[in-house]
Design a protein around this motif. Structure first.
Motif, PDB file in Angstrom:
ATOM      1  N   ASN A   5       0.774  -1.124  -0.117  1.00  0.00           N
ATOM      2  CA  ASN A   5      -0.188   0.026  -0.053  1.00  0.00           C
ATOM      3  C   ASN A   5       0.854   1.220   0.050  1.00  0.00           C
ATOM      4  O   ASN A   5       0.656   2.276  -0.792  1.00  0.00           O
ATOM      5  CB  ASN A   5      -0.862   0.110   1.183  1.00  0.00           C
ATOM      6  N   GLN A   9       1.039   4.182  -2.904  1.00  0.00           N
ATOM      7  CA  GLN A   9       0.952   5.624  -2.541  1.00  0.00           C
ATOM      8  C   GLN A   9       1.965   6.570  -3.120  1.00  0.00           C
ATOM      9  O   GLN A   9       2.008   7.833  -3.580  1.00  0.00           O
ATOM     10  CB  GLN A   9       0.922   6.135  -0.793  1.00  0.00           C
ATOM     11  N   TYR A  10       3.296   6.026  -3.133  1.00  0.00           N
ATOM     12  CA  TYR A  10       4.558   6.576  -3.599  1.00  0.00           C
ATOM     13  C   TYR A  10       4.367   6.824  -5.273  1.00  0.00           C
ATOM     14  O   TYR A  10       4.413   7.668  -5.764  1.00  0.00           O
ATOM     15  CB  TYR A  10       5.659   5.880  -3.443  1.00  0.00           C
ATOM     16  N   HIS A  12       1.297   7.105  -6.626  1.00  0.00           N
ATOM     17  CA  HIS A  12       0.519   8.205  -7.104  1.00  0.00           C
ATOM     18  C   HIS A  12       1.014   9.388  -6.796  1.00  0.00           C
ATOM     19  O   HIS A  12       0.919  10.359  -7.656  1.00  0.00           O
ATOM     20  CB  HIS A  12      -0.873   7.854  -5.920  1.00  0.00           C
ATOM     21  N   ASP A  36      -4.148  -1.952  -8.073  1.00  0.00           N
ATOM     22  CA  ASP A  36      -4.035  -0.483  -8.203  1.00  0.00           C
ATOM     23  C   ASP A  36      -3.742   0.091  -9.605  1.00  0.00           C
ATOM     24  O   ASP A  36      -3.164  -0.817 -10.296  1.00  0.00           O
ATOM     25  CB  ASP A  36      -2.920  -0.007  -7.234  1.00  0.00           C
TER      26      ASP A  36
END
Length: 238
Positions: A5, A9-10, A12, A36
């Motif tokens: 996760n 996040q990185y 995005h 994702d």
């Protein structure tokens, strides 16, 4: 899962910092396993390059939109110093002709190519795959024969049978020329150079090494440097 996760996040965050995030977010997606959107986009569109001893994924949105061809008219050249890429033509490209690159190794027969390309979610209908049954059969025979002969070369080398290795290498060279796989022509010249070098025929080895480098320069795979030949021959001794 927590680490995964954080990785998403990185990804995005990296996309959000681009001047035009939609260039990346609008790219096609083909993975049925990605959880994702960014993971899917990278898995579908990124190129894999080795820097040092590590493999990295590199995404170039404009290049990622170039379609696949099993007999492409161009290839992607990556610079390990500037990290940029160039799309270089194998040959003259006609006005209105689509630019294509290969997503997979160039020397596979049709069935294996189609199987490998399923990861991108399409069936290839390029000129080679859509050729007549006779043409496809001839192409597949040459490509399968190349793979078989490559195994023969390695076996002959292990058995210190230089005559058989050279004979098989010459046959491979004729086949890759007939099949029109330019990068393999260059690599086969290098194989012959190494075989003759090992046999002590330095003159013939040097000639084939020069042919290999010339072919790579002509194709645009490498730039010409005055010390290329010396460096290649030096590598033969290590």
């Amino acid at each position: 899962m927590m680490q995964q996760n954080v990785g998403h996040q990185y990804l995005h965050l990296a996309a959000d910092q681009l001047s035009d995030p939609d260039k990346v977010l609008d790219l096609s997606r083909s993975s049925s396993k990605a959880i994702d959107i960014m993971e899917d986009i990278l898995g579908t569109n990124a190129f894999s390059y080795t820097l040092g001893d590590d493999s990295h994924m590199a995404l170039y949105p404009e290049v990622a939109r170039i379609n696949h061809g099993c007999k492409p008219n161009a290839f992607v050249r990556f610079s390990p110093t500037s990290f940029d890429v160039k799309v270089i033509a194998f040959r003259d490209i006609e006005v209105g002709e689509e630019i294509t690159i290969s997503y997979i190794p160039l020397n596979h027969p049709r069935e294996k190519r189609q199987r490998d390309l399923r990861r991108w979610g399409f069936e290839c209908k390029c000129s080679l795959c859509a050729a007549s049954k006779t043409e496809i059969a001839a192409s597949d025979y040459r490509r399968e024969k190349i793979a078989s002969l490559q195994a023969d070369v390695m076996k002959a080398i292990d058995e210190l049978d230089g005559t058989t290795a050279v004979r098989a290498a010459y046959e491979i060279l004729a086949l890759v020329k007939a099949e029109d796989i330019p990068p393999m022509v260059a690599s086969q010249y290098e194989v012959l150079a190494r075989l003759f070098w090992k046999a002590g025929d330095i003159e013939t080895a040097t000639n084939y090494a020069q042919e290999s480098l010339k072919t790579l320069v002509d194709l645009g795979y490498i730039d010409h440097h005055a010390d290329d030949l010396a460096l290649l021959l030096k590598d033969f001794t290590t």
